[in-house]
Design an enzyme around this catalytic site. Structure first.
Site, short mmCIF file in Angstrom:
data_model
loop_
_atom_site.label_atom_id
_atom_site.label_comp_id
_atom_site.label_asym_id
_atom_site.label_seq_id
_atom_site.Cartn_x
_atom_site.Cartn_y
_atom_site.Cartn_z
N GLY A 105 -59.54 -10.21 2.09
CA GLY A 105 -60.69 -9.37 2.31
C GLY A 105 -62.03 -10.16 2.10
N GLY A 107 -64.60 -10.86 0.32
CA GLY A 107 -64.76 -11.22 -1.10
C GLY A 107 -66.40 -11.49 -1.18
N ARG A 108 -66.99 -12.08 -0.40
CA ARG A 108 -68.51 -12.30 -0.59
C ARG A 108 -69.32 -12.05 0.68
NH1 ARG A 108 -69.45 -18.73 -0.71
NH2 ARG A 108 -67.66 -19.24 0.23
N LYS A 128 -73.50 -12.72 3.90
CA LYS A 128 -72.62 -13.59 3.38
C LYS A 128 -73.15 -14.05 1.99
CE LYS A 128 -69.29 -17.54 4.03
NZ LYS A 128 -68.62 -18.36 4.85
N ASP A 140 -67.15 -15.00 -7.56
CA ASP A 140 -68.42 -14.19 -7.70
C ASP A 140 -69.00 -13.52 -6.86
OD1 ASP A 140 -69.33 -16.40 -6.27
OD2 ASP A 140 -70.19 -17.27 -8.17
N ARG A 198 -74.90 -12.92 9.14
CA ARG A 198 -74.12 -13.47 10.34
C ARG A 198 -74.46 -12.04 11.12
NH1 ARG A 198 -68.80 -16.25 8.06
NH2 ARG A 198 -68.15 -14.18 7.29
N ARG A 205 -60.72 -10.14 11.76
CA ARG A 205 -59.48 -11.50 11.98
C ARG A 205 -58.34 -11.16 12.14
NH1 ARG A 205 -62.98 -14.52 7.73
NH2 ARG A 205 -64.80 -13.19 7.70
N ASP A 280 -56.96 -15.91 8.19
CA ASP A 280 -58.05 -14.85 7.66
C ASP A 280 -59.27 -15.58 8.32
OD1 ASP A 280 -56.99 -16.70 5.49
OD2 ASP A 280 -59.00 -16.44 4.65
N ASN A 281 -59.19 -16.92 8.90
CA ASN A 281 -60.41 -17.35 9.47
C ASN A 281 -60.33 -17.57 11.10
OD1 ASN A 281 -61.65 -17.56 6.89
ND2 ASN A 281 -60.90 -19.70 6.53
#
Ligand code: AMP
Ligand code: MG
Length: 539
Positions: A105, A107-108, A128, A140, A198, A205, A280-281
């Site tokens: 997911g 995450g950042r 991002k 984090d 972005r 994805r 995922d990328n």
């Protein structure tokens, strides 16, 4: 408030049309039955603009002057949510290094919303590094200046190279310090925090579909697939309102196979190595997405990977990228299977991927060599021999192809081996010995013969040939050491090198004689310096 940012028109279709996570508190968790979770960016101490891309602002109908407004850094650093924005993070899974990793997911990454511009185009804005989300797992949610400069510059560099990619609007430092163990050696350092905004039609994805399929949430899978097709693949529908049938899902998967094949051919053409081609990328739109430990081939070497985390298995090395993309597409086919319920046509689509990739790669190779067309009978071996010659010594890929365009068929009669090599000598990292020179010279002779034939049969000439070559062989690419020099300066508060690189990389195929210094081999000091050759995933 009368600012230009208030001119942004949001129409947040994803948030409106797809199932939301009912939990709105921001803590890390497994999220089921939902495409996204609402979450706000975490405010930061002192957001400051490092760089902005005016072309991307223009996509949003914003003038370049928007970057100098104080409010810009506040909004795109994460301190202020504009009217119309609905910040959220999406749920996805993925296969990482060949293994199913479960929920990953955003995450950042935090999507701010979808801008609808005056042309009716939809552009999703995504920060991002703007703080933790429910998908942050043990990390984090932040990003550092180092990785953010790399993402910002490479997104734009790729666009100007003609390679499909997500875009970057802005790069902002947060005034916070972020702890990173860059070498994974137990010595974390504090680095300046940063946020990149972005921009893309969507950030979906392969893994966004995989997660729902893996969990057996087929109704959510279908909702996301239908939404994606209606919004970004509407040309595949017979009628706007028509039901989405298995046949349309198949058309869609076929198109994903084709755009992914085209993307791989672009990467191979310009010498780009993504470094982390996990599912995922992989963008559903066939865009380059998630700039992490990527790199550009300097010495031509199909086994090269910039990613230290991948140095052992080298799964994501340059030469395997097209094959990995096919493997990733097969994972997507598995995920979409419940919508299609037939294996054969999915396999046919994967076969089309191979054919499309082959077609693009051959066309690109013909253009790289300045041939009117790829003749499989002769050019297969001409190409294979070239790639062998390029591997026989350390030869800079970018410089080699660019120099090759200088060869003139008028000059070459009675050339010695040395004279042949002189054409591309500046691409060698160390002086070739006699054997290496002979190898290159032999290849050059067969190439010149092939050109001669092309000139006679197809009316090609030196001028056309050079134009064709220089339109596909970039002169300026974002070599890792160049990015690193811009990062080092920016870390000291001097953003001029980021600005300068952005400017040069806007015209990667143009000569730009005033920037000749950027058309040079990686200097020897950069060979083993961190960030200049190999990179870790730490970002
Ligand atoms: P990547 O390998 O960078 O594509 O990331 C894989 C997953 O890790 C994605 O779900 C990312 O959102 C997540 N991730 C990477 N870095 C961070 C970070 N600093 N904080 C939170 N999540 C992260
Ligand atoms: Mg990623």
């Amino acid at each position: 408030m009368t600012t230009q940012l208030n001119q942004l028109r949001f129409d947040n279709r994803l948030v409106r049309e797809l199932p939301a996570d009912p939990e709105t508190k921001n803590y890390r968790r497994q999220v089921t039955g939902a495409v996204y979770s609402r979450v706000n960016p975490t405010p930061v101490k002192q957001p400051r603009l490092v760089a902005g891309a005016s072309e991307v602002a223009a996509l949003l109908d914003l003038p370049a002057s928007v970057f100098s407004q104080a409010e810009f850094a506040q909004v795109f650093g994460g301190n202020q949510v504009l009217d119309g924005m609905e910040p959220h993070a999406c749920c996805y899974g993925g296969h990482q290094f060949g293994n199913w990793a479960g929920q990953l997911g955003d995450g950042r990454a935090i999507n701010l919303g979808e801008v609808r511009n005056q042309q009716g185009e939809y552009w999703t804005l995504q920060l991002k590094g703007a703080g933790p989300t429910p998908y942050s797992r043990t990390a984090d949610g932040l990003a550092v200046l180092r990785s953010s400069v790399r993402e910002f510059l490479c997104s734009e560099a790729m666009f100007h190279l003609g390679v499909p990619t997500t875009r970057a609007l802005s790069l902002i430092t947060t005034g916070e310090w972020v702890r990173r163990d860059m070498f994974y050696d137990g010595n974390p350092q504090l680095e300046p925090g940063a946020v990149v905004c972005r921009v893309a039609p969507n950030f979906t994805r392969f893994g966004n579909f995989e997660i729902f399929s893996a969990r057996g949430e087929i109704d959510v899978l279908k909702q996301l697939a239908d939404f994606t097709i209606r919004k970004d693949f509407a040309h595949l529908l017979d009628h706007k309102s028509s039901d989405i049938t298995a046949e349309i899902y198949l058309r869609w998967f076929n198109e994903i196979c084709l755009t992914t094949a085209q993307l791989m051919a672009h990467w191979m053409r310009v010498g780009f190595v993504h470094g982390v081609m996990n599912t995922d990328n992989m963008s559903i739109l066939g865009l380059t997405i998630d700039y992490g430990p990527y790199g550009w081939l300097e010495g031509y070497d199909p086994d090269w990977t910039p990613n230290t985390t991948d140095a052992q298995g080298r799964r994501y090395r340059y030469g395997t990228q097209p094959r990995v993309a096919l493997w990733n597409l097969a994972q997507l086919a598995n995920a979409l299977y419940p919508l299609i319920n037939a294996v054969e046509p999915l396999q046919q689509a994967l076969e089309r991927y191979r054919i499309e990739y082959e077609h693009c790669a051959q066309r690109d190779m013909a253009n790289k060599l300045g041939l009117s067309q790829f003749d499989p009978v002769q050019d297969q071996s001409l190409t294979e021999n070239l790639l062998q010659v390029l591997q026989s010594a350390e030869i800079d890929m970018t410089i080699f192809y660019r120099q090759l365009a200088h060869l003139s068929l008028d000059d070459i009669h009675q050339y010695t081996d040395q004279q042949w090599v002189d054409i591309v000598r500046s691409a060698y990292y160390s002086a070739p010995d006699i054997k290496a020179e002979a190898m290159m010279a032999n290849w050059m002779r067969s190439y010149a013969q092939r050109l001669q034939q092309d000139f006679v049969l197809n009316g090609n000439d030196n001028i056309q040939r050079r134009e064709r070559m220089n339109a596909v062989n970039p002169k300026y690419v974002l070599r890792n050491y160049l990015a690193q020099q811009a990062i080092d300066k920016a870390a000291g508060g001097d953003n001029s090198e980021v600005e300068k690189l952005l400017q040069i990389l806007r015209k990667p195929y143009a000569e730009q004689p005033e920037h000749e210094a950027y058309f040079a081999k990686r200097p020897e000091w950069a060979r083993h310096k961190a960030g200049c050759s190999m990179l870790s995933c730490s970002s």
